[in-house]
Design a protein around this motif. Sequence first.
Motif, PDB file in Angstrom:
ATOM      1  N   SER A   1     -11.262  -1.756  -3.820  1.00  0.00           N
ATOM      2  CA  SER A   1     -11.382  -0.751  -4.876  1.00  0.00           C
ATOM      3  C   SER A   1     -11.318  -1.393  -6.259  1.00  0.00           C
ATOM      4  CB  SER A   1     -10.309   0.321  -4.708  1.00  0.00           C
ATOM      5  OG  SER A   1      -9.063  -0.236  -5.031  1.00  0.00           O
TER       6      SER A   1
ATOM      7  N   GLU B   1      -2.266   5.936   0.620  1.00  0.00           N
ATOM      8  CA  GLU B   1      -3.329   5.003   1.006  1.00  0.00           C
ATOM      9  C   GLU B   1      -3.307   4.747   2.516  1.00  0.00           C
ATOM     10  OE1 GLU B   1      -3.863   2.293  -3.036  1.00  0.00           O
ATOM     11  OE2 GLU B   1      -2.107   1.945  -1.799  1.00  0.00           O
TER      12      GLU B   1
ATOM     13  N   ALA C   1      -5.799  -0.001   4.959  1.00  0.00           N
ATOM     14  CA  ALA C   1      -5.516   0.480   3.598  1.00  0.00           C
ATOM     15  C   ALA C   1      -5.532  -0.695   2.632  1.00  0.00           C
ATOM     16  CB  ALA C   1      -4.157   1.183   3.566  1.00  0.00           C
TER      17      ALA C   1
ATOM     18  N   VAL D   1       0.867  -1.181   0.000  1.00  0.00           N
ATOM     19  CA  VAL D   1       0.000   0.000   0.000  1.00  0.00           C
ATOM     20  C   VAL D   1       0.905   1.234   0.000  1.00  0.00           C
ATOM     21  CG1 VAL D   1      -2.113  -0.928   1.024  1.00  0.00           C
ATOM     22  CG2 VAL D   1      -0.223  -0.312   2.528  1.00  0.00           C
ATOM     23  N   SER D   2       0.448   2.288  -0.666  1.00  0.00           N
ATOM     24  CA  SER D   2       1.251   3.513  -0.748  1.00  0.00           C
ATOM     25  C   SER D   2       1.093   4.329   0.537  1.00  0.00           C
ATOM     26  CB  SER D   2       0.795   4.356  -1.947  1.00  0.00           C
ATOM     27  OG  SER D   2      -0.507   4.865  -1.687  1.00  0.00           O
TER      28      SER D   2
ATOM     29  N   LYS E   1      -7.950  -1.092  -0.471  1.00  0.00           N
ATOM     30  CA  LYS E   1      -7.350  -1.231  -1.805  1.00  0.00           C
ATOM     31  C   LYS E   1      -7.943  -2.440  -2.524  1.00  0.00           C
ATOM     32  CE  LYS E   1      -3.055  -2.409  -4.102  1.00  0.00           C
ATOM     33  NZ  LYS E   1      -1.680  -2.891  -3.898  1.00  0.00           N
ATOM     34  N   CYS E   2      -8.042  -3.559  -1.803  1.00  0.00           N
ATOM     35  CA  CYS E   2      -8.597  -4.771  -2.414  1.00  0.00           C
ATOM     36  C   CYS E   2     -10.026  -4.534  -2.871  1.00  0.00           C
ATOM     37  CB  CYS E   2      -8.559  -5.933  -1.429  1.00  0.00           C
ATOM     38  SG  CYS E   2      -6.901  -6.469  -1.008  1.00  0.00           S
TER      39      CYS E   2
END
Length: 364
Positions: free
Chosen positions: A305, A273, A298, A269-270, A302-303
């Motif tokens: 999204s 994020e 995060a 993750v960034s 993310k998953c």
Amino acid sequence: MNAPLNDRGVIHRYRRFLPVTDATPVVSLSEGSTPLLHSPRLSERTGAEVYLKFEGLNPTGSFKDRGMTVAISKAVEHGARTVICASTGNTSAAAAAYAARAGVQCAVILPAGKIAVGKLAQAFVYGAKVVAIRGNFDDALRIVREFGGVEGVAIVNSINPDRIEGQKTASFEVIDDLGDAPDLHFLPVGNAGNITAYWKGYKEFHAAGRSTRLPRMVGFQAAGSAPIFRGAPVERPETVATAIRIGNPASWQGASDAVSESGGCIDIVSDEEILAAQAWLASNEGIFVEPASAASVAGLLKCLSGQPCSKCPLATALRPGARIVLTVTGHGLKDTETALTFGGFVPKEADATLEAVRAVLEGN
Ligand SMILES: *Cc1c(COP(=O)(O)O)cnc(C)c1O
């Protein structure tokens, strides 16, 4: 030897599964038994049942206390007079507190300038000797390893197996709270001791007949310090999530085994994020965690999204009724500077009158 009021920590609760005997002096601050909070909003977004294991509510504000109660108890049993650790911050806070409790010296080796100020304050106030090296965590750990043979000195990093033993109790608690293991377990990964410990705990309770299944383990590294995800050490790891700013994890193998044996994965993750997840969790669920802790949240967001990686186990595991546990590893008050800066939070001032205060609240 054990004071009665110490009888609430993880050694007391799970003694049978830990490497302690009657000869072990229990050094405890009543760590563990942290809440497993249901997350209504993450559950709604996933269609599954999502729970947060809030490890920030341990005595020094992170899960490191679980491992430290065992590591320091064993170190004292073996006659250590000094404990030493390399740290991104939370290990030093825990080591310093438990060393103070045990009445032994504590030395901590930190990467200069890369420690959240709350954690640095803890190490000093608990009475540790603090050395900030001009290098990163991996350099600090290399130096600490060289103290390994010194008489009377015990290393309390997660390369010490007693740390892993103590940390596995978090899985025991999840199973005890849910009545079984979850389908998926998400957590941040830095030096990778914790994912190793959780997987060990899940396997031990399963073998003991305390759960009917094993979860898939899903670990998240920060994109700028993601050696396991990338498959090679990172020489200059960078991330705002200082607790997982590690380029060459000591428990790399343990993490790899956890994800391959469980059918899980390691993803990244960034920093954006991570910080967005931290803010989201605080303002939507009332849970303030430090940046590294938010990596698990995060990761889930993310998953969701829409672009799960090819190895992602979510596609099959994310079904209504599935249970997902996210470990949030440390308290937000450890690192208020990052949260304030990212949010751009500055209080608006007003004259000391009702009208002036209302005008500000109404945004005029
Ligand atoms: C130590 C720590 C981590 C990383 O755990 P590892 O066992 O090093 O993978 C994550 N979050 C917080 C708050 C930590 O203190």
